[in-house]
Design an enzyme around this catalytic site. Structure first.
Site, PDB file in Angstrom:
ATOM      1  N   GLY A  67      60.435 106.067   0.294  1.00  0.00           N
ATOM      2  CA  GLY A  67      61.474 104.951  -0.153  1.00  0.00           C
ATOM      3  C   GLY A  67      62.897 105.608  -0.132  1.00  0.00           C
ATOM      4  O   GLY A  67      63.052 106.842   0.191  1.00  0.00           O
ATOM      5  N   PRO A  68      64.014 104.890  -0.689  1.00  0.00           N
ATOM      6  CA  PRO A  68      65.211 105.414  -0.616  1.00  0.00           C
ATOM      7  C   PRO A  68      65.395 106.670  -1.376  1.00  0.00           C
ATOM      8  O   PRO A  68      64.880 106.805  -2.420  1.00  0.00           O
ATOM      9  CB  PRO A  68      65.896 104.110  -0.929  1.00  0.00           C
ATOM     10  CG  PRO A  68      65.190 103.438  -1.811  1.00  0.00           C
ATOM     11  CD  PRO A  68      63.742 103.551  -1.138  1.00  0.00           C
ATOM     12  N   PRO A  69      66.533 107.447  -1.025  1.00  0.00           N
ATOM     13  CA  PRO A  69      67.072 108.298  -1.905  1.00  0.00           C
ATOM     14  C   PRO A  69      67.159 108.274  -3.427  1.00  0.00           C
ATOM     15  O   PRO A  69      67.743 106.954  -3.710  1.00  0.00           O
ATOM     16  CB  PRO A  69      68.256 108.837  -1.202  1.00  0.00           C
ATOM     17  CG  PRO A  69      68.259 108.402  -0.022  1.00  0.00           C
ATOM     18  CD  PRO A  69      67.451 107.092  -0.053  1.00  0.00           C
ATOM     19  N   GLY A  70      66.956 109.083  -4.342  1.00  0.00           N
ATOM     20  CA  GLY A  70      67.425 108.866  -5.730  1.00  0.00           C
ATOM     21  C   GLY A  70      66.477 107.869  -6.482  1.00  0.00           C
ATOM     22  O   GLY A  70      67.027 107.774  -7.776  1.00  0.00           O
ATOM     23  N   VAL A  71      65.378 107.698  -6.042  1.00  0.00           N
ATOM     24  CA  VAL A  71      64.357 106.899  -6.949  1.00  0.00           C
ATOM     25  C   VAL A  71      63.460 107.756  -7.711  1.00  0.00           C
ATOM     26  O   VAL A  71      62.620 107.129  -8.389  1.00  0.00           O
ATOM     27  CB  VAL A  71      63.839 105.744  -6.039  1.00  0.00           C
ATOM     28  CG1 VAL A  71      64.601 104.778  -5.391  1.00  0.00           C
ATOM     29  CG2 VAL A  71      62.795 106.573  -4.935  1.00  0.00           C
ATOM     30  N   GLY A  72      63.489 109.187  -7.500  1.00  0.00           N
ATOM     31  CA  GLY A  72      62.597 109.909  -8.356  1.00  0.00           C
ATOM     32  C   GLY A  72      61.258 110.391  -7.795  1.00  0.00           C
ATOM     33  O   GLY A  72      60.106 110.549  -8.401  1.00  0.00           O
TER      34      GLY A  72
ATOM     35  N   THR B  75      60.538 113.016  -5.917  1.00  0.00           N
ATOM     36  CA  THR B  75      60.440 114.428  -5.923  1.00  0.00           C
ATOM     37  C   THR B  75      60.157 114.927  -7.372  1.00  0.00           C
ATOM     38  O   THR B  75      59.163 115.657  -7.800  1.00  0.00           O
ATOM     39  CB  THR B  75      61.692 115.361  -5.516  1.00  0.00           C
ATOM     40  OG1 THR B  75      61.839 114.998  -4.307  1.00  0.00           O
ATOM     41  CG2 THR B  75      61.502 116.883  -5.475  1.00  0.00           C
TER      42      THR B  75
ATOM     43  N   SER C 171      65.224  91.973  11.684  1.00  0.00           N
ATOM     44  CA  SER C 171      65.198  90.842  10.474  1.00  0.00           C
ATOM     45  C   SER C 171      66.311  90.089  10.574  1.00  0.00           C
ATOM     46  O   SER C 171      66.288  89.112   9.586  1.00  0.00           O
ATOM     47  CB  SER C 171      65.028  91.730   9.346  1.00  0.00           C
ATOM     48  OG  SER C 171      66.280  92.731   9.223  1.00  0.00           O
TER      49      SER C 171
ATOM     50  N   LYS D 136      65.804  94.064  -0.328  1.00  0.00           N
ATOM     51  CA  LYS D 136      66.957  93.167   0.024  1.00  0.00           C
ATOM     52  C   LYS D 136      66.738  92.016  -1.070  1.00  0.00           C
ATOM     53  O   LYS D 136      68.050  91.564  -1.268  1.00  0.00           O
ATOM     54  CB  LYS D 136      66.159  92.243   1.341  1.00  0.00           C
ATOM     55  CG  LYS D 136      66.145  93.300   2.492  1.00  0.00           C
ATOM     56  CD  LYS D 136      65.389  92.516   3.654  1.00  0.00           C
ATOM     57  CE  LYS D 136      65.423  93.225   4.925  1.00  0.00           C
ATOM     58  NZ  LYS D 136      64.532  92.730   6.015  1.00  0.00           N
TER      59      LYS D 136
END
Length: 815
Positions: A389-394, A396, A711, A754
């Protein structure tokens, strides 16, 4: 110069002492007198085997052949004058007339000495060179006709000749100084020779050169040429002498060092024995004690004992000793059969996961399922989970929570930028400085064989000439193979099947297909505004308050202010940017407290402007006042975004121009949209010839940002249709979907991101493929509040929903 110079010099000294009439260091006047002496027409010829006699030089020779002894006796009893000629080959015991060189030296016998062993030694002095003619006698010794030769004198007043003589003296003195076998008194002889001719003859006679080289010097008439030949040999001798001295110095240094080390080692052993034994033996005994407490199988135990015996036989000074020592130490420290006990309290695990991470329901559910099976079955191979998923979503930090929930140890290994296969598999022990791979190193650090192992940034592994690490991970991340993982350094199978591997990635496209197939993919979507606000309240604000040394009563951030920070100061799917903004607010408050300024605990919207500066522009919905401008939805690595597609028409020949840093797939979507509309123009009331008379320019803003993917297909179709019809697009509408030439609308990915981007831009309605309905159903209903979705199968449905009958103001006449 030859080593026999020492003998010659001292012999000469003895002669001078015995009879002062014979002085070997002749003057120029004596040399002239010597050259004027008449050479007899016939001379007795004495062959020399290993030397050459030069004019003016005094040398001792030992005679042993019967012919030579007879010759010396007859000459000594008469005029004491003989001819001395060097043999061509020293190995010939009984030379013939053909074995003599053509040029020799007239010699005067100075002294005859009877030696204790019965041999005869004579001291002879060279007088003048001669050329051998016909031999007149061969028995009892050789006699030959001779012709006297004159040496061409050298003019030392000339600079070149002066330089030659000076160089010859300097080089001779250098050799005497550096050669320990030549007495320093020899320099006395060199310094006191006045005649250049005698000097060159004296030095040439004492060179350690071969007889052939000396004979070549004797045969040269020109003294300057003879000096050049002597200089050449002196230069060679200096080089050889320097080389010998250097070698001797190195050998002596090495011997000194070895002897020093030997004595030091002996002393050290003695001291060690006094203090309680040899440290190597103590270390081996320590290894044995540690091994006695290990729980390992017979194979590992046998390998350990074998390696320990090998260590005990090694020299501690050897380079391989440290590698072997590290290997045995690693074998002892690895957790071969050491497992932590799993905590099967599922309610506790649920609480820990909920406490540390808001949302992420799929991941939490999967972890609880794994715990439930372990509780019921008691043993199972751990799954390989991949959170993407995108960075910073937890992703790790989720690993730590999972480890705590399971009651396991936690280790993390960053794979970003890794390009060396040995980082995974380790080095072979044949190399100095060899190390195990990072998998084994981290398991050693974990001290248990079943930790939670986070493989961070698995999509960013590189490749190089040092191998492909992602291929090396295939064995690690295969539940069917990793029970026998083999590290190149350890060379023993290690069981990784109990390790819970959690990989994280921002994108699946860069992960090798075989590697991706081995993992269970769990998508971690971006957060909604409401989720971000909740995360900020529960985690980010308390964390930053503690980190900056203030208390909760010093700062209060209301929900509305937090919402403004999320919407206007961040543009991301995760919460890293949000945490940085909150940190800035807290830092400002910490500064106010430290300085002693007055402040209000509650942060207001005005404070945001003062502390964070002007807000960023939000994803803006342009509106429907322009023909050919349609809002699409895009997925980026930092989350979702809205994409405005702009289209304009100009009179021309039906050319399609695309701009905005578009990738190949996006360009193809634009061509598909244009061609489909051209083929179905009548469906929206357009004439076919319009497409041949108007050029279409399609642009995607933010031209510096590369864009690609299918898309935006339906968005491009709608934009071109709006431009040709000059009809308005439905207000607050966005769309996403791939198109085909036959008019089908295909599903696309990144739907949740989106949708969040659309909500940020105040979009109310969204068009997407009917096959994406399942993605909408996965999103909690509270986050979809106020939004309407149109699920379509065909492009004609898109145009019916998106295009209004009403034309835009100032509509262009298209005909």
């Amino acid at each position: 110069m030859s080593d026999k110079f020492e003998v010659d010099f001292f012999d000469l000294t003895n002669i001078i002492d015995q009879d002062s009439e014979f002085i070997p260091l002749i003057s120029e006047e004596e040399e002239d007198n010597m050259n004027r002496e008449e050479v007899p027409d016939v001379l007795s010829i004495l062959p020399l085997r290993n030397n050459v006699l030069f004019p003016g030089v005094v040398i001792p020779i030992t005679v042993g052949r019967d012919k030579s002894i007879k010759l010396i006796e007859d000459a000594y009893n008469t005029n004491k004058t003989i001819g001395v000629v060097a043999q061509k080959k020293a190995s010939i015991e009984d030379p013939d007339i053909l074995d003599f060189n053509k040029i020799g030296t007239v010699a005067h016998i100075i002294k005859r000495l009877k030696m204790p062993d019965g041999s005869t030694t004579v001291i002879i002095q060279g007088k003048r060179r001669f050329e051998v003619g016909d031999f007149v006698q061969t028995d009892p010794y050789f006699k030959a006709e001779v012709k006297g030769l004159m040496d061409a004198k050298i003019d030392v007043s000339k600079d070149k000749n002066m330089a030659l003589v000076s160089s010859m003296k300097d080089m001779s003195m250098q050799i005497i100084k550096e050669n320990p076998n030549i007495p320093s008194e020899a320099s006395f002889a060199i310094k006191n020779i006045e005649s250049p001719t005698f000097l060159v003859n004296f030095i040439a006679s004492n060179l350690s050169s071969e007889v052939e080289k000396k004979q070549e010097m004797l045969e040269v008439n020109s003294i300057s040429e003879r000096i050049e030949l002597v200089l050449e040999q002196l230069s060679y001798e200096i080089k050889m002498l320097n080389m010998k001295n250097e070698i001797n110095s190195k050998v002596k240094l090495d011997m000194d060092r070895q002897q020093r080390e030997y004595f030091l080692n002996q002393q050290m052993r003695t001291i060690q024995d006094e203090l309680g034994g040899n440290p190597v033996e103590n270390e081996i005994n320590e290894f044995k004690k540690r091994a006695a407490n290990k729980k390992w199988d017979k194979k590992v135990k046998k390998a350990f004992e074998k390696e320990l015996v090998k260590l005990s036989r090694m020299n501690p000074q050897a380079a391989e000793y440290s590698v072997q020592l590290n290997y045995i130490d690693l074998i002892l420290e690895l957790p071969w059969s050491d497992f932590s006990k799993d905590n099967f309290n599922l309610k506790r695990a649920q609480k820990i996961l909920d406490r540390d991470h808001f949302g992420l329901e799929k991941v939490k559910e999967r972890i609880l399922e794994h715990l439930a099976v372990l509780k019921l079955k008691g043993d199972m191979k751990s799954p390989i989970l991949c959170l993407y998923g995108p960075p910073g979503v937890g992703k790790t930090s989720l690993g730590k929570s999972v480890a705590e929930a399971l009651g396991r140890k936690y280790v993390r290994m960053s794979l970003g930028g890794l390009h060396d296969e040995s980082e995974i598999r380790g080095h072979r022990r044949t190399y100095i400085g060899a190390m195990p791979g990072r998998i084994i190193q981290n398991l050693k650090k974990a001290t248990t064989a079943n930790p939670v192992f986070v493989l961070d940034e698995i999509d960013k592994i590189g490749t190089s000439h040092q191998g492909d690490p992602s291929s090396a991970l295939l064995e690690v991340l295969d539940p069917e193979q990793n029970s026998h993982f083999n590290d190149n350094f350890v060379e023993l199978d290690f069981d990784l099947s109990k390790v819970l591997f959690i990989a994280t990635a921002n994108s699946l496209s860069t992960i090798q297909a075989p590697l991706r197939d081995r993992m269970e993919i769990i998508e971690v979507n971006g957060y909604t505004i409401e989720e971000k606000i909740e995360i900020a309240k529960r985690h980010l604000i308390p964390k930053q308050i503690e980190a900056h040394g203030i208390t909760a009563k010093d700062i209060s951030i209301p929900t509305k202010v937090l919402e403004k920070v999320v919407e206007e100061y961040t543009a991301e799917s995760g919460v890293r940017g949000l945490e940085k903004r909150i940190a800035k607010l807290v830092r400002n408050r910490a500064k106010q407290i430290a300085i002693g300024e007055k402040f209000t605990a509650k942060i207001s919207e005005k404070d945001l402007l003062d502390i964070l500066g002007p807000a960023h522009s939000k994803d803006k919905y342009i509106g429907n006042e322009y023909a050919g401008v349609v809002t699409g939805l895009a997925w980026t690595q930092i989350g979702g975004d809205i994409l405005n597609i702009e289209t304009s028409l100009t009179k021309g020949k039906g050319k399609l121009t695309l701009t905005g840093s578009l990738g190949d797939v996006m360009k193809e979507s634009a061509v598909l949209a244009h061609q489909y509309l051209k083929a179905h123009a009548d469906e929206i009331g357009l004439k076919q010839e319009l497409f041949d008379n108007w050029d279409v320019h399609l642009h995607v803003p933010e031209g510096a940002t590369p864009k690609d993917g299918p898309s935006a297909g339906i968005t491009m179709l709608t934009a071109v249709a709006s431009a040709f019809t000059q009809r308005k697009i439905k207000a607050n509408l966005a769309m996403t979907g791939e198109i085909t030439l036959r008019g089908a609308v295909l599903p696309v990915g990144g739907i949740k991101e989106k949708i969040l981007a659309a909500k940020r831009a105040n979009i109310k309605e969204i068009i997407l493929s009917d096959k994406n309905q399942k993605d909408i159903n996965d999103i909690e209903a509270k986050y979809l509040k106020g939004m309407k979705f149109h699920y379509v199968k065909h492009m004609s449905e898109v145009l019916k929903i998106a295009l209004l009958k009403q034309k835009v103001a100032n509509a262009k006449e298209i005909k």
